[in-house]
Design a protein around this motif. Structure first.
Motif, PDB file in Angstrom:
ATOM      1  N   TRP A  51       0.791  -1.220   0.000  1.00  0.00           N
ATOM      2  CA  TRP A  51       0.000   0.000   0.000  1.00  0.00           C
ATOM      3  C   TRP A  51       0.831   1.282   0.000  1.00  0.00           C
ATOM      4  CZ3 TRP A  51      -4.645  -1.072  -1.343  1.00  0.00           C
ATOM      5  CH2 TRP A  51      -5.196  -2.314  -1.021  1.00  0.00           C
ATOM      6  N   ASN A  52       2.063   1.159   0.391  1.00  0.00           N
ATOM      7  CA  ASN A  52       2.885   2.371   0.367  1.00  0.00           C
ATOM      8  C   ASN A  52       3.813   2.406  -0.846  1.00  0.00           C
ATOM      9  OD1 ASN A  52       4.504   0.300   1.141  1.00  0.00           O
ATOM     10  ND2 ASN A  52       5.639   1.463   2.706  1.00  0.00           N
ATOM     11  N   GLN A  53       3.479   1.693  -1.924  1.00  0.00           N
ATOM     12  CA  GLN A  53       4.276   1.677  -3.129  1.00  0.00           C
ATOM     13  C   GLN A  53       3.410   1.910  -4.349  1.00  0.00           C
ATOM     14  OE1 GLN A  53       6.515  -1.876  -3.593  1.00  0.00           O
ATOM     15  NE2 GLN A  53       8.021  -1.369  -1.996  1.00  0.00           N
ATOM     16  N   PHE A  54       4.040   2.623  -5.348  1.00  0.00           N
ATOM     17  CA  PHE A  54       3.463   2.773  -6.680  1.00  0.00           C
ATOM     18  C   PHE A  54       4.416   2.131  -7.668  1.00  0.00           C
ATOM     19  CE2 PHE A  54       1.457   6.434  -4.561  1.00  0.00           C
ATOM     20  CZ  PHE A  54       0.117   6.154  -4.823  1.00  0.00           C
ATOM     21  N   PHE A  55       3.934   1.602  -8.737  1.00  0.00           N
ATOM     22  CA  PHE A  55       4.720   0.966  -9.767  1.00  0.00           C
ATOM     23  C   PHE A  55       4.542   1.696 -11.083  1.00  0.00           C
ATOM     24  CE2 PHE A  55       6.180  -2.697  -7.464  1.00  0.00           C
ATOM     25  CZ  PHE A  55       5.241  -2.860  -6.464  1.00  0.00           C
ATOM     26  N   VAL A  56       5.700   1.998 -11.727  1.00  0.00           N
ATOM     27  CA  VAL A  56       5.671   2.709 -13.002  1.00  0.00           C
ATOM     28  C   VAL A  56       6.542   1.930 -13.983  1.00  0.00           C
ATOM     29  CG1 VAL A  56       6.155   4.846 -14.208  1.00  0.00           C
ATOM     30  CG2 VAL A  56       5.348   4.914 -11.864  1.00  0.00           C
ATOM     31  N   LEU A  57       6.049   1.725 -15.165  1.00  0.00           N
ATOM     32  CA  LEU A  57       6.777   0.994 -16.183  1.00  0.00           C
ATOM     33  C   LEU A  57       7.846   1.911 -16.794  1.00  0.00           C
ATOM     34  CD1 LEU A  57       6.566  -1.878 -17.400  1.00  0.00           C
ATOM     35  CD2 LEU A  57       5.329  -0.858 -19.316  1.00  0.00           C
ATOM     36  N   GLU A  58       9.086   1.368 -16.920  1.00  0.00           N
ATOM     37  CA  GLU A  58      10.180   2.178 -17.491  1.00  0.00           C
ATOM     38  C   GLU A  58      10.036   2.277 -18.999  1.00  0.00           C
ATOM     39  OE1 GLU A  58      14.132   0.619 -17.448  1.00  0.00           O
ATOM     40  OE2 GLU A  58      13.489  -1.468 -17.746  1.00  0.00           O
ATOM     41  N   GLU A  59      10.776   3.234 -19.528  1.00  0.00           N
ATOM     42  CA  GLU A  59      10.891   3.432 -20.970  1.00  0.00           C
ATOM     43  C   GLU A  59       9.539   3.711 -21.620  1.00  0.00           C
ATOM     44  OE1 GLU A  59      13.688   3.807 -22.208  1.00  0.00           O
ATOM     45  OE2 GLU A  59      15.055   2.900 -20.744  1.00  0.00           O
ATOM     46  N   TYR A  60       8.641   4.491 -20.934  1.00  0.00           N
ATOM     47  CA  TYR A  60       7.348   4.868 -21.534  1.00  0.00           C
ATOM     48  C   TYR A  60       7.610   5.879 -22.629  1.00  0.00           C
ATOM     49  CZ  TYR A  60       2.847   7.183 -22.091  1.00  0.00           C
ATOM     50  OH  TYR A  60       1.717   7.762 -22.604  1.00  0.00           O
ATOM     51  N   MET A  61       7.090   5.610 -23.822  1.00  0.00           N
ATOM     52  CA  MET A  61       7.370   6.416 -24.996  1.00  0.00           C
ATOM     53  C   MET A  61       6.189   7.262 -25.417  1.00  0.00           C
ATOM     54  SD  MET A  61      10.483   5.495 -25.496  1.00  0.00           S
ATOM     55  CE  MET A  61      10.813   6.180 -27.094  1.00  0.00           C
ATOM     56  N   GLY A  62       5.071   7.315 -24.607  1.00  0.00           N
ATOM     57  CA  GLY A  62       3.870   8.058 -24.986  1.00  0.00           C
ATOM     58  C   GLY A  62       4.067   9.562 -24.913  1.00  0.00           C
ATOM     59  N   SER A  63       3.165  10.292 -25.550  1.00  0.00           N
ATOM     60  CA  SER A  63       3.249  11.754 -25.563  1.00  0.00           C
ATOM     61  C   SER A  63       2.614  12.373 -24.333  1.00  0.00           C
ATOM     62  CB  SER A  63       2.597  12.307 -26.831  1.00  0.00           C
ATOM     63  OG  SER A  63       1.231  11.897 -26.909  1.00  0.00           O
ATOM     64  N   ASP A  64       1.632  11.711 -23.705  1.00  0.00           N
ATOM     65  CA  ASP A  64       0.967  12.236 -22.514  1.00  0.00           C
ATOM     66  C   ASP A  64       1.690  11.777 -21.268  1.00  0.00           C
ATOM     67  OD1 ASP A  64      -0.949  13.401 -24.124  1.00  0.00           O
ATOM     68  OD2 ASP A  64      -2.185  11.558 -24.118  1.00  0.00           O
ATOM     69  N   PRO A  65       1.545  12.579 -20.184  1.00  0.00           N
ATOM     70  CA  PRO A  65       2.144  12.139 -18.910  1.00  0.00           C
ATOM     71  C   PRO A  65       1.587  10.785 -18.489  1.00  0.00           C
ATOM     72  CG  PRO A  65       1.547  14.463 -18.799  1.00  0.00           C
ATOM     73  CD  PRO A  65       0.948  13.942 -20.066  1.00  0.00           C
ATOM     74  N   LEU A  66       2.448   9.984 -17.893  1.00  0.00           N
ATOM     75  CA  LEU A  66       2.068   8.621 -17.499  1.00  0.00           C
ATOM     76  C   LEU A  66       1.445   8.668 -16.104  1.00  0.00           C
ATOM     77  CD1 LEU A  66       2.160   5.546 -17.937  1.00  0.00           C
ATOM     78  CD2 LEU A  66       4.471   5.555 -16.974  1.00  0.00           C
ATOM     79  N   TYR A  67       0.228   8.115 -16.030  1.00  0.00           N
ATOM     80  CA  TYR A  67      -0.477   8.090 -14.741  1.00  0.00           C
ATOM     81  C   TYR A  67       0.221   7.104 -13.814  1.00  0.00           C
ATOM     82  CZ  TYR A  67      -4.193   7.513 -11.299  1.00  0.00           C
ATOM     83  OH  TYR A  67      -4.907   7.464 -10.122  1.00  0.00           O
ATOM     84  N   VAL A  68       0.509   7.567 -12.595  1.00  0.00           N
ATOM     85  CA  VAL A  68       1.210   6.753 -11.611  1.00  0.00           C
ATOM     86  C   VAL A  68       0.241   6.218 -10.563  1.00  0.00           C
ATOM     87  CG1 VAL A  68       3.032   6.712  -9.871  1.00  0.00           C
ATOM     88  CG2 VAL A  68       3.352   8.032 -11.971  1.00  0.00           C
ATOM     89  N   GLY A  69      -0.577   7.103  -9.947  1.00  0.00           N
ATOM     90  CA  GLY A  69      -1.510   6.680  -8.888  1.00  0.00           C
ATOM     91  C   GLY A  69      -2.281   7.881  -8.350  1.00  0.00           C
ATOM     92  N   LYS A  70      -2.986   7.632  -7.235  1.00  0.00           N
ATOM     93  CA  LYS A  70      -3.859   8.684  -6.705  1.00  0.00           C
ATOM     94  C   LYS A  70      -3.726   8.722  -5.197  1.00  0.00           C
ATOM     95  CE  LYS A  70      -8.745  10.114  -6.723  1.00  0.00           C
ATOM     96  NZ  LYS A  70      -8.545  11.404  -7.396  1.00  0.00           N
TER      97      LYS A  70
END
Length: 785
Positions: A51-70
């Motif tokens: 519950w105290n961790q967020f996971f983000v995939l590396e090397e995201y190539m999209g144009s919009d900011p990558l959603y991490v969490g809330k």
């Protein structure tokens, strides 16, 4: 449809994003004390929520900011009274938060290999008061790995070695590849190894990377180096995995698996019999395909008839067998030798003894060539003895030499005079008999070392040398004499029987039983009343006084003759005079002064003063003689007076002059007329033995006689001239003689000649030649008209 490596990676990223957005589930949690809850961006299979961790995939190539969490707080009622702020690693630069909703986005591409996680802090504030409504909470955003790094060999390329003939499976080297991807997630960092180049000789373990031999009996002599290419592939080697390669150079190291072998079964060498001992006869080498220590070998002579004549040793640098001579060769004794030589490895490998013996043999034949050798003496040294009393021409001994060649040429003998500079000895050229040529003296030279030369009669360039040591035997031919020059003194107050001197003797002879000398006074001195002699029987004698009352003014020096006889046979004797001075001594008997001057000149001058006065007188006499001599020379100068020496007059003309008519300044008659009588002068310092008469009037004689007579007269005149210098000098005379056969060549004298030349034509040449026409013309308007 077939996808490339890059396209495949992009495809996997899209699938991961799709799963992240479509498959995530929102989870909320409440904590005591109104703790905020975190809503994760996605769920991970086979894992519980952290519950105290967020996971983000590396090397995201999209144009919009990558959603991490809330982020969401229980206090937030959704009316906009709560705002969220974010601080920590990457806050605002990488990660941003919507202060109204609490949504967190990543604005930059993330790389797990650069940073695997970020630690941030979240806080909910009252929008109106800007005060926290809940305590600050810390959480972690972890970067989730994808397979974006290929395996790398950080230590490559590799070099390794393995012994040749190694069995299959022998380990060569281990290679290691590293993958920067996350080894705890998936198979992105799980590497397997394979060999792309180097089969079938080598293989590699897929999991460990250990390279091993795959074929037996690999021979270094056939091929000594191999180049291998090893691949490391991640994803456990499955399709789609990334790979990297490295090269491995494997060198087969040498083992002693090849025996030495001679290239030839036999060798033959020719050597001259005059070759010196220790000279190299031949070099042979056995071939060995191995290298280094495995090719080192030993050579030895195992059989043959030259075991004691030759030896063989190994050259450590070239591994050659060097055959050298141990003894002198003699063609007349033996013309050839046969040697059987073996070459063997120093260190044989037991594993390969089955391949055959690690040694080889060959035959070496050595042919001795005949050489014209110099004569050889029967002995290296001839010791001889001769008495110094031997007569000239007596035989001392004989030397013998012979020609070692089969021709046996006659030998002639001579003495090397560099070893007998005084020519004491002679040798018979045919028989070698040595005789004395001079009287010998042992005391001058006790041993004569001479060199005898023996040369072939047919070939004089072949010269042998023999050495003779002639020892001169002693005879008693030297009389004894004082050992030194004694300075003996006797005090004026000496008492009778007092020893004033101890003398000893020496003798140049060396008798076998040693010296024994006998001392005595001569017959004339035996009865003197002043001194006596006592023979001490130990080759010394003591001189004693017979009376007292010696006085210097009466006699200052005594001469005592002493007779010395040696013990030779026959004995020799000599008389040596001992000089004894009478001296004034102090109370201890030490001589103070031994001169008689104090009594002879008690009130006069000393000897030094007299010598100084005498030197001054002699100096004055020398100065007076020099002054007298110089004055005498000034009165009678060495040069001739002006009346007699007219040769040094210098006549200077500033006009054309009158030619031969102008004779006032220089009287030529003095040189041309030799009939002038000259008075002979005699030297005042010597009485001439022959009085030279005055020379009569000259007659008409040839010119060369005139010159000779002129010079002779001048020479006699210089001999008797008292003013002439007392040494040889060079006299120069400007004498022309009485005339010439061709007479005068001057045109100025032609007016008085009987010449048939007619110069009247000069009058026709005009005014410029009037002077010449007047001088040489014959008309009435001539020179004297």
């Amino acid at each position: 449809m077939k996808l490339g490596k890059v396209e495949f990676c992009h495809f996997l990223q899209l699938i991961a994003l799709f799963l992240c957005f479509s498959g995530m589930s929102q989870a909320e949690f409440s904590r005591s004390g109104s703790k905020p809850y975190f809503q994760s961006g996605r769920s991970r299979t086979k894992r519980s929520w952290v519950w105290n961790q967020f996971f983000v995939l590396e090397e995201y190539m999209g144009s919009d900011p990558l959603y991490v969490g809330k982020l969401h707080s229980d206090v937030d009622k959704g009316d906009g009274s709560i705002k969220y702020i974010l601080s920590g690693e990457g806050a605002s630069s990488i990660f941003i938060i919507d202060e109204n909703t609490g949504d967190i986005h990543a604005t930059k591409r993330l790389d797990r290999e650069e940073q695997a996680y970020y630690t941030l802090r979240a806080q909910a504030l009252d929008r109106l008061t800007n005060k926290p409504v809940e305590p600050e909470s810390e959480f972690v955003i972890k970067i989730q790995d994808i397979n974006d790094n290929e395996p790398k060999f950080l230590d490559g390329p590799y070099t390794a070695g393995v012994p040749e003939m190694s069995p299959v499976g022998t380990s060569v080297v281990q290679v290691t590849a590293t993958d920067a991807d996350d080894p705890t997630y998936g198979n992105s960092a799980r590497v397997v190894y394979s060999i792309l180049q180097g089969q079938p000789y080598f293989s590699v373990e897929p999991k460990t990377g250990v390279i091993k031999t795959a074929l037996p009996n690999m021979d270094r002599e056939a091929k000594d180096q191999y180049l291998l290419v090893i691949q490391a592939k991640d994803m456990v080697g499955q399709n789609g995995g990334l790979s990297g390669t490295t090269s491995v150079t494997v060198t087969l190291t040498d083992v002693n698996d090849n025996p030495p072998r001679f290239p030839r079964r036999s060798y033959q060498y020719n050597v001259p019999e005059s070759l010196p001992v220790a000279s190299v006869v031949a070099r042979i080498k056995a071939a060995d395909a191995d290298i280094g220590a495995n090719a080192e070998m030993d050579y030895k002579i195992v059989d043959g008839d030259g075991l004691g004549i030759f030896k063989i040793a190994v050259d450590k640098d070239t591994q050659e067998g060097i055959i050298t001579i141990q003894k002198d060769l003699d063609f007349e004794a033996k013309t050839s030798y046969t040697l059987r030589i073996e070459a063997a490895n120093k260190d044989a490998d037991p594993r390969f003894l089955s391949l055959g013996p690690f040694s080889d043999t060959t035959t070496v034949k050595i042919i001795v060539e005949d050489v014209d050798e110099p004569p050889v003496f029967s002995a290296p040294l001839y010791p001889m003895e001769v008495s110094e009393a031997t007569q000239v021409g007596n035989i001392i001994g004989t030397v013998a030499a012979h020609d070692p060649d089969s021709s046996n040429s006659p030998v002639r003998y001579s003495i090397d005079r560099n070893t007998d500079l005084e020519r004491y000895f002679n040798i018979d050229a045919n028989s070698g008999v040595i005789t004395t040529a001079k009287s010998l003296d042992r005391e001058t030279n006790a041993v004569h070392n001479i060199t005898v030369l023996a040369m072939e009669s047919q070939n004089p360039s072949q010269v042998g040398r023999g050495y003779v040591a002639i020892t001169i035997l002693d005879i008693n031919d030297n009389a004894p004499e004082f050992a030194m020059d004694y300075e003996t003194t006797v005090c004026e107050n000496a008492q009778p029987g007092q020893v004033i001197q101890k003398v000893s003797a020496v003798d140049k002879d060396e008798p076998s039983n040693g010296h024994q000398f006998y001392f005595s006074l001569t017959t004339d001195a035996t009865n003197n009343h002043n001194f006596s002699l006592k023979d001490n029987k130990d080759n010394t004698a003591s001189i004693l006084t017979r009376r007292n009352g010696f006085r210097r003014q009466e006699q200052s020096v005594y001469y005592l003759p002493i007779f010395i006889v040696d013990s030779g046979s026959p004995s020799l004797s000599s008389t040596n005079t001992l000089t004894i001075r009478v001296c004034d001594c102090d109370a201890d008997g030490v001589a103070q002064t031994c001169n008689a001057e104090a009594y002879v000149l008690p009130a006069g001058l000393s000897t030094g003063a007299l010598i100084a006065i005498l030197a001054c007188v002699l100096t004055l006499l020398v100065l007076i003689l020099l002054i007298v001599t110089m004055r005498r020379r000034k009165k009678e100068p060495l040069i001739f007076d002006e009346e007699r020496d007219i040769r040094e007059n210098i006549v200077r003309y500033d006009d054309e002059g009158g030619g031969e008519e102008d004779t006032e300044a220089f009287d030529m008659a003095a040189l041309r007329n030799l009939n002038v009588m000259r008075d002979t002068k005699t030297r005042r310092d010597v009485t001439p033995e022959i009085q030279f008469l005055s020379r009569p009037t000259f007659k008409s004689i040839p010119d060369n006689v005139i010159f000779r007579e002129f010079i002779w007269e001048r020479l006699k005149e210089a001999d008797v001239d008292p003013c002439a210098p007392p040494y040889d000098s060079l006299q120069t005379y400007a004498f022309e003689g009485n005339g010439s056969v061709a007479e005068s060549l001057s045109s100025l004298d032609s007016i008085s000649s009987n010449s048939d030349q007619n110069y009247d034509y000069l009058s026709d040449w005009g005014p410029r030649f009037k002077r010449l026409a007047d001088m040489y013309g014959t008309g009435p308007e001539s020179l004297y008209s």
